[in-house]
Design a protein around this motif. Structure first.
Motif, short mmCIF file in Angstrom:
data_model
loop_
_atom_site.label_atom_id
_atom_site.label_comp_id
_atom_site.label_asym_id
_atom_site.label_seq_id
_atom_site.Cartn_x
_atom_site.Cartn_y
_atom_site.Cartn_z
N ARG A 1 -20.39 69.79 -94.51
CA ARG A 1 -19.44 68.82 -95.06
C ARG A 1 -20.23 67.75 -95.81
N TYR A 2 -19.74 67.42 -96.99
CA TYR A 2 -20.37 66.36 -97.74
C TYR A 2 -20.16 65.02 -97.04
N SER B 1 -22.00 61.11 -100.54
CA SER B 1 -22.18 62.17 -101.54
C SER B 1 -20.97 62.28 -102.45
N MET B 2 -19.79 62.16 -101.88
CA MET B 2 -18.58 62.20 -102.69
C MET B 2 -18.55 61.00 -103.64
N GLN C 1 -19.25 58.68 -109.20
CA GLN C 1 -20.03 57.80 -110.05
C GLN C 1 -20.67 58.56 -111.21
N ILE C 2 -21.21 59.72 -110.90
CA ILE C 2 -21.83 60.54 -111.94
C ILE C 2 -20.79 60.96 -112.98
N ASN C 3 -19.62 61.36 -112.52
CA ASN C 3 -18.56 61.75 -113.44
C ASN C 3 -18.20 60.59 -114.37
#
Length: 119
Positions: free
Chosen positions: A25-26, A30-31, A36-38
């Protein structure tokens, strides 16, 4: 946890489910990083296109929820174009999920990748 979006090939899905490196599970952080990257992907001025003629091949499955469907794929293409890339090829494979290289009928995907690389 529903992982049916990963791949439609039952053998590949079983292998995925039995792989301890795939079935974690993330953490929430991480989510957050993914979101943020998106968001940062759309800061076009942060990128420097060094080779506008670099051939780019995007491959995805029609049933892959990660891409965001047609809208998400179009957004990715437009982002690459705004950064300066002009040779973008996009292939969407019908009845395939996220891991197109692990689907039962993956031969077409491998053939398309090979053709792209040979160009």
């Amino acid at each position: 946890m529903d992982d049916s979006w990963v791949v439609g090939n039952p053998k590949a899905l079983e292998k995925y489910r039995n792989d301890p490196y795939c079935t974690y599970r993330y953490p929430i952080v991480s989510m957050l990083t993914i979101f943020q990257i998106n968001q940062e992907l759309h800061h076009y001025s942060s990128y420097c296109c060094r080779n506008s003629k670099l051939p780019i091949l995007m491959i995805s499955g029609e049933l892959d929820p990660v891409t965001g469907g047609e809208k998400g794929i179009l957004d990715t293409i437009q982002t690459l174009q705004k950064i300066g890339y002009s040779h973008i090829d996009n292939k969407v494979y019908s009845n395939m999920y996220h891991e197109v290289l692990n689907e039962k009928n993956n031969r077409k995907v491998y053939e398309d990748v090979l053709l792209f690389l040979e160009k």
